[in-house]
Scaffold this motif. Structure first.
Motif, PDB file in Angstrom:
ATOM      1  N   LEU A 301       0.793  -1.108   0.073  1.00  0.00           N
ATOM      2  CA  LEU A 301      -0.040  -0.019   0.012  1.00  0.00           C
ATOM      3  C   LEU A 301       1.039   1.115  -0.057  1.00  0.00           C
ATOM      4  O   LEU A 301       1.752   1.203   0.789  1.00  0.00           O
ATOM      5  CB  LEU A 301      -0.947   0.151   1.028  1.00  0.00           C
ATOM      6  N   LEU A 302       0.547   2.085  -0.841  1.00  0.00           N
ATOM      7  CA  LEU A 302       1.368   3.199  -0.953  1.00  0.00           C
ATOM      8  C   LEU A 302       0.601   4.365  -0.152  1.00  0.00           C
ATOM      9  O   LEU A 302      -0.431   4.246   0.290  1.00  0.00           O
ATOM     10  CB  LEU A 302       1.525   4.022  -2.283  1.00  0.00           C
ATOM     11  N   PRO A 303       1.365   5.490   0.440  1.00  0.00           N
ATOM     12  CA  PRO A 303       0.702   6.628   1.354  1.00  0.00           C
ATOM     13  C   PRO A 303      -0.476   7.139   0.442  1.00  0.00           C
ATOM     14  O   PRO A 303      -0.282   7.145  -0.806  1.00  0.00           O
ATOM     15  CB  PRO A 303       1.741   7.641   1.423  1.00  0.00           C
ATOM     16  N   GLY A 304      -1.636   7.323   1.041  1.00  0.00           N
ATOM     17  CA  GLY A 304      -2.878   7.663   0.471  1.00  0.00           C
ATOM     18  C   GLY A 304      -3.683   6.475  -0.095  1.00  0.00           C
ATOM     19  O   GLY A 304      -4.789   6.706  -0.503  1.00  0.00           O
ATOM     20  N   ALA A 305      -3.316   5.314   0.066  1.00  0.00           N
ATOM     21  CA  ALA A 305      -4.600   4.435  -0.640  1.00  0.00           C
ATOM     22  C   ALA A 305      -5.221   4.026   0.606  1.00  0.00           C
ATOM     23  O   ALA A 305      -5.067   4.339   1.794  1.00  0.00           O
ATOM     24  CB  ALA A 305      -3.429   3.053  -0.463  1.00  0.00           C
ATOM     25  N   ASP A 306      -6.466   3.935   0.039  1.00  0.00           N
ATOM     26  CA  ASP A 306      -7.850   3.939   0.977  1.00  0.00           C
ATOM     27  C   ASP A 306      -7.995   2.655   1.652  1.00  0.00           C
ATOM     28  O   ASP A 306      -7.998   1.548   1.209  1.00  0.00           O
ATOM     29  CB  ASP A 306      -8.909   4.207   0.351  1.00  0.00           C
ATOM     30  N   PRO A 307      -7.383   2.524   3.019  1.00  0.00           N
ATOM     31  CA  PRO A 307      -7.520   1.282   3.700  1.00  0.00           C
ATOM     32  C   PRO A 307      -8.892   0.437   3.633  1.00  0.00           C
ATOM     33  O   PRO A 307      -8.470  -0.738   3.365  1.00  0.00           O
ATOM     34  CB  PRO A 307      -7.260   1.720   5.432  1.00  0.00           C
ATOM     35  N   GLU A 308      -9.818   1.137   3.669  1.00  0.00           N
ATOM     36  CA  GLU A 308     -11.136   0.283   3.510  1.00  0.00           C
ATOM     37  C   GLU A 308     -11.351  -0.410   2.183  1.00  0.00           C
ATOM     38  O   GLU A 308     -11.748  -1.501   1.942  1.00  0.00           O
ATOM     39  CB  GLU A 308     -12.341   0.867   4.005  1.00  0.00           C
ATOM     40  N   GLN A 309     -10.915   0.373   1.195  1.00  0.00           N
ATOM     41  CA  GLN A 309     -11.329   0.228  -0.320  1.00  0.00           C
ATOM     42  C   GLN A 309     -10.295  -1.228  -0.499  1.00  0.00           C
ATOM     43  O   GLN A 309     -10.719  -2.103  -1.279  1.00  0.00           O
ATOM     44  CB  GLN A 309     -11.164   1.025  -1.263  1.00  0.00           C
ATOM     45  N   VAL A 451       3.791  -8.965  -7.454  1.00  0.00           N
ATOM     46  CA  VAL A 451       3.501  -7.922  -6.392  1.00  0.00           C
ATOM     47  C   VAL A 451       2.339  -7.019  -6.935  1.00  0.00           C
ATOM     48  O   VAL A 451       1.994  -6.826  -7.952  1.00  0.00           O
ATOM     49  CB  VAL A 451       4.865  -6.808  -6.035  1.00  0.00           C
ATOM     50  N   GLY A 452       1.669  -6.896  -5.798  1.00  0.00           N
ATOM     51  CA  GLY A 452       0.332  -5.811  -5.955  1.00  0.00           C
ATOM     52  C   GLY A 452       0.655  -4.302  -5.461  1.00  0.00           C
ATOM     53  O   GLY A 452       1.138  -4.318  -4.251  1.00  0.00           O
ATOM     54  N   ILE A 453       0.519  -3.381  -6.260  1.00  0.00           N
ATOM     55  CA  ILE A 453       0.717  -2.027  -5.595  1.00  0.00           C
ATOM     56  C   ILE A 453      -0.608  -1.455  -5.556  1.00  0.00           C
ATOM     57  O   ILE A 453      -1.352  -1.391  -6.627  1.00  0.00           O
ATOM     58  CB  ILE A 453       1.833  -1.224  -6.506  1.00  0.00           C
ATOM     59  N   TRP A 454      -0.940  -0.780  -4.384  1.00  0.00           N
ATOM     60  CA  TRP A 454      -2.154  -0.144  -4.384  1.00  0.00           C
ATOM     61  C   TRP A 454      -2.068   1.181  -3.893  1.00  0.00           C
ATOM     62  O   TRP A 454      -1.127   1.768  -2.881  1.00  0.00           O
ATOM     63  CB  TRP A 454      -3.026  -0.820  -3.036  1.00  0.00           C
ATOM     64  N   GLY A 455      -2.591   2.347  -4.459  1.00  0.00           N
ATOM     65  CA  GLY A 455      -2.351   3.608  -4.103  1.00  0.00           C
ATOM     66  C   GLY A 455      -2.841   4.705  -5.144  1.00  0.00           C
ATOM     67  O   GLY A 455      -3.265   4.382  -6.342  1.00  0.00           O
ATOM     68  N   PRO A 456      -2.473   5.729  -5.139  1.00  0.00           N
ATOM     69  CA  PRO A 456      -2.746   6.778  -6.074  1.00  0.00           C
ATOM     70  C   PRO A 456      -2.284   6.745  -7.149  1.00  0.00           C
ATOM     71  O   PRO A 456      -1.049   6.533  -7.342  1.00  0.00           O
ATOM     72  CB  PRO A 456      -2.635   8.390  -5.450  1.00  0.00           C
ATOM     73  N   ALA A 457      -2.726   6.867  -8.519  1.00  0.00           N
ATOM     74  CA  ALA A 457      -2.044   6.815  -9.870  1.00  0.00           C
ATOM     75  C   ALA A 457      -1.134   7.540  -9.832  1.00  0.00           C
ATOM     76  O   ALA A 457       0.186   6.973 -10.336  1.00  0.00           O
ATOM     77  CB  ALA A 457      -3.100   7.131 -10.928  1.00  0.00           C
ATOM     78  N   ALA A 458      -0.924   8.522  -9.286  1.00  0.00           N
ATOM     79  CA  ALA A 458       0.225   9.768  -9.424  1.00  0.00           C
ATOM     80  C   ALA A 458       1.672   8.851  -8.838  1.00  0.00           C
ATOM     81  O   ALA A 458       2.620   9.460  -9.348  1.00  0.00           O
ATOM     82  CB  ALA A 458       0.069  10.968  -8.877  1.00  0.00           C
ATOM     83  N   ASP A 459       1.337   8.186  -8.036  1.00  0.00           N
ATOM     84  CA  ASP A 459       2.410   7.784  -7.176  1.00  0.00           C
ATOM     85  C   ASP A 459       2.917   6.181  -7.688  1.00  0.00           C
ATOM     86  O   ASP A 459       3.848   5.603  -7.091  1.00  0.00           O
ATOM     87  CB  ASP A 459       2.340   7.674  -5.761  1.00  0.00           C
ATOM     88  N   MET A 460       2.185   5.849  -8.595  1.00  0.00           N
ATOM     89  CA  MET A 460       2.606   4.229  -9.084  1.00  0.00           C
ATOM     90  C   MET A 460       3.697   4.183  -9.836  1.00  0.00           C
ATOM     91  O   MET A 460       4.643   3.216  -9.369  1.00  0.00           O
ATOM     92  CB  MET A 460       1.619   3.949 -10.151  1.00  0.00           C
ATOM     93  N   ARG A 473       5.753 -10.096 -12.229  1.00  0.00           N
ATOM     94  CA  ARG A 473       4.387  -9.230 -12.726  1.00  0.00           C
ATOM     95  C   ARG A 473       4.107  -8.392 -11.432  1.00  0.00           C
ATOM     96  O   ARG A 473       4.277  -8.821 -10.327  1.00  0.00           O
ATOM     97  CB  ARG A 473       3.340 -10.219 -12.738  1.00  0.00           C
ATOM     98  N   VAL A 474       3.749  -7.084 -12.152  1.00  0.00           N
ATOM     99  CA  VAL A 474       3.155  -6.018 -11.090  1.00  0.00           C
ATOM    100  C   VAL A 474       1.905  -5.833 -11.270  1.00  0.00           C
ATOM    101  O   VAL A 474       1.302  -5.593 -12.353  1.00  0.00           O
ATOM    102  CB  VAL A 474       4.132  -4.950 -11.360  1.00  0.00           C
ATOM    103  N   ASN A 475       0.953  -6.024 -10.362  1.00  0.00           N
ATOM    104  CA  ASN A 475      -0.322  -5.546 -10.627  1.00  0.00           C
ATOM    105  C   ASN A 475      -0.715  -4.463  -9.897  1.00  0.00           C
ATOM    106  O   ASN A 475      -0.441  -3.883  -8.680  1.00  0.00           O
ATOM    107  CB  ASN A 475      -1.330  -6.607  -9.786  1.00  0.00           C
ATOM    108  N   LEU A 476      -1.341  -3.411 -10.762  1.00  0.00           N
ATOM    109  CA  LEU A 476      -1.616  -1.898 -10.151  1.00  0.00           C
ATOM    110  C   LEU A 476      -2.959  -2.082  -9.723  1.00  0.00           C
ATOM    111  O   LEU A 476      -4.084  -2.240 -10.503  1.00  0.00           O
ATOM    112  CB  LEU A 476      -1.323  -1.007 -11.350  1.00  0.00           C
ATOM    113  N   ASN A 477      -3.234  -1.740  -8.343  1.00  0.00           N
ATOM    114  CA  ASN A 477      -4.589  -1.603  -7.750  1.00  0.00           C
ATOM    115  C   ASN A 477      -5.360  -2.653  -8.023  1.00  0.00           C
ATOM    116  O   ASN A 477      -6.732  -2.785  -8.606  1.00  0.00           O
ATOM    117  CB  ASN A 477      -5.328  -0.330  -8.148  1.00  0.00           C
TER     118      ASN A 477
END
Ligand code: G3H
Length: 530
Positions: A301-309, A451-460, A473-477
């Motif tokens: 999870l990157l800073p700003g990822a919505d924990p609940e979502q 790996v899965g990366i979760w967070g705002p598009a701007a920080d991906m 393989r990298v999975n975005l959101n």
């Protein structure tokens, strides 16, 4: 808590799903014949238990044939005859003949979908819709692979040219089989992951020795008759039994001219088992291989990822089929500031998961390995002694083969659960200080699948740049996963070797062979009838 889990086991299996232990004798498929085991079979028990006066009682499903060295040797000899140095009836069959045989086989699987799915429910505890999905996905995979082969074949008929100095060379390249392939599949997808190696291997003209997984033997044996009907003798053998007994005489066998009998190993399972098998091959240098090994996929999870979502999206990625997927998220890396909020959100999402018997289609269902609850408890004890706690109420409680998942927080590198693959219903959350720290963890990990990366598009982009070199393989959101099946399924060599997907598998199980001439007319005449 244990009592409430015990109450989830029924007093009897609903009639619609009951599997009457078959009185049919245990079988194997060797040299094109479904062989009946003459001795005593090994009982196949289900961990989907019923509760009775004596407590929980496992269900007897049937018996499997405990093949030994004699049968393994017979299978290798049959494979040698079927291969016949590449001149046997199956390797010499045309692409269309092979496609037709495999399509007939797919139709037979399709007819048996319910039988196979029911066996998967009881042999490995797979929830009903996932069990059906495993079969239908396999049938779709087979049809799509046939189409891929037709495309590959069409491309092979196209000539191409190359220049050497000023001379034009004309060429055509075809793909030929590698030889005798040993396929070994894991218990979590015992039918699908066996077929995703066996079918492309067969389609390319190889002959196959398939060792059934530890669990899921009876489901695979439903395919034995269909294999026997659709393929020539020796082209495919289906071999149940203890891997430590059956695999050594296969992988170590010597064939014609004293050469190693097995030309390729397609193995999905642990690195330790793969290494043990590879070391028994008489000529490792000549062995082709495709391996799917252990994994410890991070969800970052990157800073700003919505924990609940994120928690709502990822909970089934981590815990689908009790976390027994190689692609499951097995470590959550969350910024320190947001870690507690995420742990609570994930704890809530986990608490909402359904738990029960496979026909009820829950997320959490019985685990097939008898020791699994004990192994999971050892991870929990170790993590809790070192300062983690279980965030979700009742997490970690278990009875017989059912276990409520446990969300462990905060986890750090001192704990076994941080670095080892749990392959079960544990969800560890590790707070991090910087993305560099997460990358260091990934670099030091003995695994490197996805790996899965979760967070705002701007920080991906920054995270992708740092993590992509360490995985396959990298999975975005999005969750880590094998599909779509058209995508290459692979890993860095810490977690696997070679590519399995619709198209890539055909290349994996074949080799290129080129015919060339400076005379284009001669080239075409020379290839007439090939
Ligand atoms: O266990 C490994 C499987 O290939 C995972 O496949 O991501 O579709 O569940 P999946």
């Amino acid at each position: 808590m244990t009592a409430s889990i015990e109450a989830l086991f029924p007093t009897e299996i609903p009639a619609a799903y009951r599997i009457v232990p078959t009185s049919n004798p245990p079988i194997s498929l060797i040299d094109g014949r479904v062989e009946v085991w003459q001795g005593e079979g090994v009982p196949v028990w289900s961990r989907v238990a019923t509760s009775g006066p004596q407590g929980l009682e496992p269900q007897l499903l049937g018996h499997q044939a405990p093949l030994g060295e004699t049968q393994a040797t017979q299978a290798v000899e049959a494979a040698e005859r079927a291969w016949d140095d590449g001149f046997g009836p199956w390797p010499r069959a045309s692409v269309e003949e092979r496609c037709a045989a495999v399509a007939r086989f797919a139709a037979r699987i399709n007819e048996n979908t319910e039988r196979i799915a029911h066996l998967l429910m009881f042999e490995i505890g797979k929830p009903l819709s996932a069990a059906r999905g495993e079969v239908t996905r396999s049938v779709e995979y087979i049809h799509a692979t046939i189409e891929e082969l037709r495309r590959l074949e069409a491309a092979a008929t196209q000539p191409f040219t190359g220049l050497k100095g000023s001379t034009v060379h004309h060429a055509r390249e075809a793909r030929l089989p590698l030889g005798k392939v040993l396929c070994v599949a894991p218990f979590n997808y015992p039918v699908n992951e066996l077929l995703t190696t066996v079918v492309p291997a067969l389609l390319m003209g190889n002959v196959v020795l398939a060792k059934t997984p530890r669990f899921g033997v009876l489901a695979n044996m439903v395919l034995a008759e269909a294999f026997a009907e659709c393929f020539p003798a020796g082209a495919i053998s289906l071999l149940p039994g203890n891997g430590r007994t059956v695999i050594p005489p296969l992988i170590g066998a010597l064939g014609r001219g004293g050469r190693a009998a097995i030309d390729m190993l397609a193995f999905i399972g642990s690195e330790r088992a793969a290494n043990a098998i590879l070391q028994q091959h008489p000529s490792p240098i000549s062995l082709h291989k495709v391996l799917g090994l252990g994994s410890k996929n991070f969800a970052v999870l990157l800073p700003g990822a919505d924990p609940e979502q994120v928690a709502a999206r990822v909970v089934k990625g981590a815990l689908g089929f009790n976390g027994q997927r190689c692609t499951a998220e097995k470590l959550f890396c969350v910024p320190q500031a947001e870690a507690l909020a995420f742990a609570q959100a994930l704890g809530t999402a986990v608490a909402e998961l359904t738990i029960g018997m496979p026909w009820q289609d829950p997320t959490i269902s019985p685990l097939p390995e008898t020791e699994k609850l004990r192994w999971m408890q050892a991870y929990i004890d170790d993590a809790c002694e070192l300062g983690a706690r279980i965030v979700n109420p009742g997490g970690g409680a278990g009875c017989f083969s059912l276990m409520r998942p446990a969300v462990l927080f905060p986890v750090d590198p001192r704990m076994r659960i941080f670095g080892e693959e749990q392959f079960g219903p544990l969800v560890p959350i590790a707070p991090y200080d910087s993305l560099e720290q997460v990358c260091r963890w990934q670099r030091e990990s003995p695994f490197g699948q996805q790996v899965g990366i979760w967070g705002p598009a701007a920080d991906m982009a920054d995270a992708v740049r740092q993590l992509r070199p360490l995985v396959a393989r990298v999975n975005l959101n999005d969750v880590c996963q094998r599909g779509p099946d058209s995508f290459g399924f692979t890993a860095t060599d810490k977690s696997g070797f070679g590519v399995l997907s619709l198209g890539a598998a055909l290349l994996t199980f074949s080799r290129p062979v080129l015919v060339q001439s400076t005379d284009p007319v001669l080239l075409e005449r020379g290839l007439a009838g090939c």
